[in-house]
Design an enzyme around this catalytic site. Structure first.
Site, PDB file in Angstrom:
ATOM      1  N   TYR A 150      41.681 -46.244 -71.390  1.00  0.00           N
ATOM      2  CA  TYR A 150      42.206 -47.719 -70.671  1.00  0.00           C
ATOM      3  C   TYR A 150      41.873 -47.363 -69.278  1.00  0.00           C
ATOM      4  CZ  TYR A 150      45.566 -50.841 -68.503  1.00  0.00           C
ATOM      5  OH  TYR A 150      45.939 -51.798 -68.036  1.00  0.00           O
ATOM      6  N   ASP A 232      37.169 -41.954 -64.334  1.00  0.00           N
ATOM      7  CA  ASP A 232      38.632 -42.750 -63.754  1.00  0.00           C
ATOM      8  C   ASP A 232      39.700 -41.676 -63.629  1.00  0.00           C
ATOM      9  OD1 ASP A 232      40.810 -44.200 -63.749  1.00  0.00           O
ATOM     10  OD2 ASP A 232      40.409 -45.510 -65.588  1.00  0.00           O
ATOM     11  N   LYS A 260      47.876 -45.126 -58.317  1.00  0.00           N
ATOM     12  CA  LYS A 260      49.202 -44.441 -58.567  1.00  0.00           C
ATOM     13  C   LYS A 260      49.425 -43.677 -57.290  1.00  0.00           C
ATOM     14  CE  LYS A 260      48.888 -45.189 -63.447  1.00  0.00           C
ATOM     15  NZ  LYS A 260      49.832 -45.646 -64.204  1.00  0.00           N
TER      16      LYS A 260
HETATM   17  N1  PMP Z   1      42.832 -46.412 -65.345  1.00  0.00           N
HETATM   18  C1  PMP Z   1      43.764 -45.592 -65.906  1.00  0.00           C
HETATM   19  C2  PMP Z   1      43.212 -44.300 -66.386  1.00  0.00           C
HETATM   20  C3  PMP Z   1      44.998 -45.926 -65.784  1.00  0.00           C
HETATM   21  O1  PMP Z   1      46.129 -45.085 -66.524  1.00  0.00           O
HETATM   22  C4  PMP Z   1      45.413 -47.167 -65.401  1.00  0.00           C
HETATM   23  C5  PMP Z   1      47.061 -47.506 -65.346  1.00  0.00           C
HETATM   24  N2  PMP Z   1      47.950 -46.823 -66.004  1.00  0.00           N
HETATM   25  C6  PMP Z   1      44.513 -48.232 -64.801  1.00  0.00           C
HETATM   26  C7  PMP Z   1      43.146 -47.417 -64.895  1.00  0.00           C
HETATM   27  C8  PMP Z   1      44.830 -49.376 -64.339  1.00  0.00           C
HETATM   28  O2  PMP Z   1      45.561 -49.276 -63.072  1.00  0.00           O
HETATM   29  P1  PMP Z   1      46.738 -50.511 -62.556  1.00  0.00           P
HETATM   30  O3  PMP Z   1      47.694 -50.492 -63.648  1.00  0.00           O
HETATM   31  O4  PMP Z   1      46.982 -50.016 -61.110  1.00  0.00           O
HETATM   32  O5  PMP Z   1      45.887 -51.608 -62.652  1.00  0.00           O
END
Ligand code: PMP
Length: 431
Positions: A150, A232, A260
């Site tokens: 994700y 990421d 985060k």
């Molecule tokens: N990358 C990872 C690994 C995530 O866990 C998340 C959100 N949980 C995102 C990207 C996307 O971040 P956002 O919800 O702030 O758009």
């Protein structure tokens, strides 16, 4: 949910249910956010303090969701609260601030392989911009990401319904922690690749960590063939160490996404990279009064939103080495407790996670990537288990990895183990 009840039944008279009824008339399926959508309805929370939260009916819970990661210091941390209040009294938004430089310096210090960074509002945006930068600076279009990874909801990183097939075809998949699968896809496409993306822990499979060798393999192969490697670290940055997985495993990606924790609970995200990937965001040199142009526009009304940046700075200040020792201890303890209560009841189980992140799977099969996760996922048991925990005062993100927070201590760990034991017991009655 009724906390006093010993049945896995939902208290239909709850205020949460009434709110959900209203939400159904406003949002599709009543939900504003996938991870918190739950059956038969989600709980509506009203207050948080430290590691505890209270729902609209006044029931209290230990919070193991922590907004899916940002709240590493728990709710309403006094220093964060103070920093935000001070900032609210000074300035809300609308020009560069000294604060953004301070936070930027701290972030780059934690990820020294990157030369420059930019703020965004969400992880989704940060990754979207990194992919765009990689395409701009390589002149290539294909990207590779792991199955089940994700990286937010931008078109290239969430192909599928509603995304043009032409774009969809540019996103290739490899299997996480599987060198052969990675090599096969990489070798066939490396001349056309703008980037390889890796999620620092595979969230969808339960915060499964990467094998150190696997990460280094990606680094070496991408480096050898001049393909940017994007790691990421939206979840792991400042959670498992200040420098995330990059620091823990000594890997030097070309681009990193963060979110985060760097906003201390507020919407702040960032992307950082080597000069090569950040160059398209620089203004061409210009003489006063001109400013020139950037190759890729970076705008955003709420980029580096001062109260969020202040919250981020106050959070990072508290993430000292002892904080990480404590987070590791919390994660290890809850994983041990879950193993113990499952073993006592001879329940097949497997635990994934790293440091303060964890997930209990109701299978004995090892889980190393999305393929091994999805082939053994017992969704029904997992959701029933979450419901059993919930009615006994433990709030877990529904069917998702959980997150510990620093205010948790031995008292919460003990409560967690007792409740988990009772929940496993309640589970056997419902299966
Ligand atoms: N990358 C990872 C690994 C995530 O866990 C998340 C959100 N949980 C995102 C990207 C996307 O971040 P956002 O919800 O702030 O758009």
């Amino acid at each position: 949910m009724s906390q006093s009840s010993h049945e896995t039944t939902v208290d239909l008279a709850s205020k949460s249910e009434a709110l959900f009824e209203r939400a159904l008339g406003v949002f599709p399926s009543g939900s504003t956010r996938a991870p918190f959508y739950n059956s038969p309805y989600p709980l509506y929370m009203k207050k948080g303090e430290g590691c505890r939260i209270w729902d609209v009916d006044g029931n209290g819970y230990i919070d193991f969701a922590n907004n899916m990661g940002p709240l590493i210091l728990g709710h309403r941390n006094p220093l964060v609260q103070k920093a935000v209040e001070e900032q609210l009294d000074q300035m809300w938004c609308g020009s560069p601030t000294e604060l953004e430089i301070e936070l930027g310096v701290k972030i780059l210090k934690a990820f020294p392989m990157c030369d420059k960074m930019l703020f965004a509002v969400s992880g989704t945006e940060a990754l979207m911009k990194l992919v765009r930068a990689a395409r701009a600076s390589t002149g290539r279009n294909k990207i590779m990401m792991a199955t089940g990874a994700y990286h937010g909801t931008s078109d290239s990183l969430m192909p599928g319904e509603g995304v043009p097939k032409e774009l969809d075809r540019l996103t290739l998949r490899y299997s996480y922690n599987d060198p052969e699968s990675f090599r096969a896809v990489f070798d066939e496409n490396r001349g056309d690749l703008a980037a390889v993306l890796t999620e620092a822990v595979l969230g969808a499979a339960g915060s499964v960590g990467p094998d150190r060798d696997f990460l280094h393999l990606i680094r070496e192969e991408t480096g050898r063939h001049d393909v940017p490697f994007i790691l990421d670290e939206v979840v792991t940055g400042f959670r498992i160490a200040r420098g995330g997985i990059s620091e823990k495993y000594g890997v030097r990606p070309d681009g990193i996404s963060l979110g985060k924790i760097i906003g201390g609970g507020f919407p702040v995200a960032a992307f950082l990279a080597t000069d090569r990937l950040m160059e398209p965001f620089s203004y061409s040199s210009a003489e006063f009064p001109f400013i020139g142009k950037t190759k890729i526009k970076h705008a955003g009304t709420f980029n580096a939103f001062p109260p969020g940046v202040a919250a981020g700075l106050a959070t990072l200040e508290q993430l000292i080495p002892e904080a990480y020792t404590h987070l590791d201890y919390l994660g290890e303890s809850v994983r041990k407790s879950l193993s113990k209560v499952c073993e006592e009841r001879h329940l097949p189980h497997y635990l994934t996670g790293m440091s303060s992140m964890f997930r209990l799977h109701f299978t004995a099969s090892p889980i190393r990537n999305y393929e091994t996760f999805s082939s053994s996922w017992d969704e029904k048991t997992e959701r029933l288990f979450d419901a059993e925990l919930l009615k006994r005062g433990i709030f877990m993100p529904p069917a998702h990895s959980a997150f510990c927070s620093i205010p948790m201590g031995n008292q919460e760990l003990e409560q967690f183990e007792n409740v988990a034991g009772a929940a496993v017991g309640g589970l056997s009655k419902n299966r």
